[in-house]
Write a protein that holds these residues in place. Structure first.
Motif, PDB file in Angstrom:
ATOM      1  N   UNK A 294       0.840  -1.198   0.000  1.00 51.08           N
ATOM      2  CA  UNK A 294       0.000   0.000   0.000  1.00 51.08           C
ATOM      3  C   UNK A 294       0.872   1.244   0.000  1.00 51.08           C
ATOM      4  N   UNK A 295       0.327   2.321  -0.575  1.00 49.36           N
ATOM      5  CA  UNK A 295       1.025   3.596  -0.484  1.00 49.36           C
ATOM      6  C   UNK A 295       1.154   3.971   0.987  1.00 49.36           C
ATOM      7  N   UNK A 296       2.277   4.586   1.345  1.00 48.50           N
ATOM      8  CA  UNK A 296       2.459   5.010   2.729  1.00 48.50           C
ATOM      9  C   UNK A 296       1.311   5.910   3.191  1.00 48.50           C
ATOM     10  N   UNK A 297       0.814   6.716   2.273  1.00 44.42           N
ATOM     11  CA  UNK A 297      -0.264   7.641   2.625  1.00 44.42           C
ATOM     12  C   UNK A 297      -1.557   6.926   3.000  1.00 44.42           C
ATOM     13  N   UNK A 298      -1.681   5.656   2.658  1.00 48.30           N
ATOM     14  CA  UNK A 298      -2.880   4.897   3.004  1.00 48.30           C
ATOM     15  C   UNK A 298      -2.728   4.172   4.334  1.00 48.30           C
ATOM     16  N   UNK A 299      -1.558   4.291   4.946  1.00 56.11           N
ATOM     17  CA  UNK A 299      -1.304   3.589   6.197  1.00 56.11           C
ATOM     18  C   UNK A 299      -1.567   4.526   7.382  1.00 56.11           C
ATOM     19  N   UNK A 300      -2.183   3.972   8.404  1.00 57.61           N
ATOM     20  CA  UNK A 300      -2.685   4.782   9.508  1.00 57.61           C
ATOM     21  C   UNK A 300      -1.644   5.646  10.179  1.00 57.61           C
ATOM     22  N   UNK A 301      -0.432   5.109  10.364  1.00 55.56           N
ATOM     23  CA  UNK A 301       0.582   5.868  11.082  1.00 55.56           C
ATOM     24  C   UNK A 301       0.934   7.150  10.352  1.00 55.56           C
ATOM     25  N   UNK A 302       0.967   7.086   9.004  1.00 52.35           N
ATOM     26  CA  UNK A 302       1.349   8.283   8.244  1.00 52.35           C
ATOM     27  C   UNK A 302       0.194   9.269   8.153  1.00 52.35           C
ATOM     28  N   UNK A 303      -1.022   8.776   8.087  1.00 47.36           N
ATOM     29  CA  UNK A 303      -2.163   9.694   8.129  1.00 47.36           C
ATOM     30  C   UNK A 303      -2.210  10.440   9.468  1.00 47.36           C
ATOM     31  N   UNK A 304      -1.912   9.703  10.525  1.00 43.34           N
ATOM     32  CA  UNK A 304      -1.912  10.348  11.845  1.00 43.34           C
ATOM     33  C   UNK A 304      -0.838  11.429  11.921  1.00 43.34           C
ATOM     34  N   UNK A 305       0.357  11.134  11.403  1.00 37.44           N
ATOM     35  CA  UNK A 305       1.442  12.106  11.466  1.00 37.44           C
ATOM     36  C   UNK A 305       1.164  13.317  10.584  1.00 37.44           C
ATOM     37  N   UNK A 306       0.575  13.075   9.424  1.00 36.27           N
ATOM     38  CA  UNK A 306       0.237  14.193   8.536  1.00 36.27           C
ATOM     39  C   UNK A 306      -0.820  15.090   9.194  1.00 36.27           C
ATOM     40  N   UNK A 307      -1.834  14.473   9.766  1.00 36.16           N
ATOM     41  CA  UNK A 307      -2.886  15.248  10.432  1.00 36.16           C
ATOM     42  C   UNK A 307      -2.314  16.015  11.623  1.00 36.16           C
TER      43      UNK A 307
END
Length: 408
Positions: A294-307
């Motif tokens: 999966x794209x990193x952007x679809x993984x929860x940890x990276x969404x959390x960090x971006x948010x």
């Protein structure tokens, strides 16, 4: 609180952004190549021609000395109006210098505008305003805890028609630059004064004065920051005329407080610019890279960090705007609490966001192939420069407790 900007300020934001996008960003590879070539030739501290070309273009465009408040020399912006321009400049390391808005020159120019004699202004302020020379601020010392500036041991002794200066300073930003021709030196002129904040003074010192020696260039996490640099400088029986004293003997702390307030706004907004740059790189990287199917952007940890990054950046920006508005409306002294808070909040926020962006890039994040490693080093340094986190937290707590002591 609603922060509104004048049409003039909004127009400058648009012009600064366009100049950075159209002129500065495309010039960064040439600038970096010039610095690298100079370093290979054994002279890292040489002036890259690219920055001088950019300065000439920015000055011709009227995008020059924007940091100065209401003055014949600057754009007449308030601290709040100037803050977003600092953020834009912070996204690209060489942008502030291109507009003649980089530290420590900004603080030194403000100091000379306010406190220097007409003769000193003509000799040193005029070429600084024109971007023809650069300057440094000599305060920090290696032998003492400079987080408490009353500790400084450098001396200023009157001898007839001169002051004699002695001391050892380090991490004097800009002193290694071959264009650096003048320093502002802080030392003790009255070490026995009963008021500890009346013992220090500030003196203008031409770099070419006998006894001023650049001992070595200090690294910052391994970076030499050429051609700007951070030098160790010794002053041995340096003699300067009496009219080189700023404001008067014993008024060094008074000058420092006036100098550091706007400078902290500038540092914090440039850090927000760096964090915005890091978040953009993080988003682009996580959209482009795939791991575990999966794209990193679809993984929860990276969404959390971006948010979390978006929230941290926007919170910090609003706090800096509030501090700037307070400075404009009630003055630097009354805004001391807000200034102290942003000086803790902004560097810590930037360190966290940039660190996450480095993590997203893997090995590339710590390499010279992205701007992230240097951005992190810069942000981490600003948890020390202009007062460490601990000093500012102590000041914030003291102000908070005073509210309750007054009611008891």
């Amino acid at each position: 609180m609603v922060f509104r900007f004048s049409e003039h300020a909004l127009a400058l934001q648009a012009r600064i952004k366009a100049f950075i996008d159209d002129e500065i960003v495309p010039a960064v590879p040439a600038y970096d190549a010039e610095v690298d070539a100079a370093r290979r030739a054994g002279s890292a501290f040489a002036v890259p021609p690219t920055i001088e070309r950019l300065k000439a273009k920015a000055r011709a465009a009227g995008l020059w000395n924007l940091f100065l408040p209401a003055s014949e020399h600057g754009a007449g912006l308030t601290n709040l109006e100037y803050a977003p321009l600092c953020e834009l400049m912070g996204r690209v390391p060489i942008a502030a210098e291109a507009f003649n808005c980089s530290a420590p020159d900004t603080g030194n120019m403000e100091t000379l505008v306010r406190y220097a004699s007409p003769a000193i202004q003509q000799r040193w302020l005029a070429p600084l305003l024109a971007g023809e020379i650069r300057s440094a601020f000599a305060m920090t010392e290696p032998e003492v805890a400079s987080s408490d500036a009353t500790n400084i041991t450098a001396s200023i002794v009157r001898d007839g028609e001169h002051y004699v200066l002695n001391g050892r300073k380090w991490y004097i930003s800009g002193a290694s630059d071959p264009r650096c021709q003048v320093l502002i030196f802080m030392g003790k002129s009255d070490p026995d004064h009963p008021e500890r904040h009346r013992r220090q003074s500030m003196v203008v010192v031409p770099v070419a004065t006998p006894g001023v020696t650049i001992v070595r260039d200090m690294g910052v996490f391994g970076y030499d920051d050429a051609p700007h640099g951070h030098a160790e400088v010794t002053f041995e029986d340096v003699r300067v005329p009496l009219d080189h004293m700023l404001l008067g003997e014993g008024r060094g702390f008074e000058i420092a407080q006036g100098r550091l307030g706007p400078g902290r706004i500038h540092h914090c907004m440039r850090l927000i610019g760096k964090a915005e740059m890091a978040l953009e790189l993080m988003c682009r990287r996580t959209l482009a890279r795939t791991a575990f199917g999966r794209a990193l952007a679809e993984q929860g940890v990276w969404r959390e960090r971006i948010a979390e990054s978006r929230m941290l950046i926007d919170q910090a920006r609003l706090m800096v705007f509030q501090a700037a508005e307070r400075m404009d409306s009630v003055g630097n002294k009354a805004a001391a609490g807000e200034i102290a808070m942003i000086k803790v909040i902004a560097p810590n926020m930037a360190c966290r966001v940039i660190d996450w962006a480095i993590q997203a890039h893997g090995a590339a994040g710590v390499s010279q192939d992205t701007a992230l490693a240097h951005a992190y080093a810069s942000a981490r340094t600003l948890r020390l420069a202009d007062g460490p986190d601990e000093v500012h937290r102590n000041a914030i707590a003291r102000l908070e407790l005073a509210r309750y002591r007054a009611s008891q």
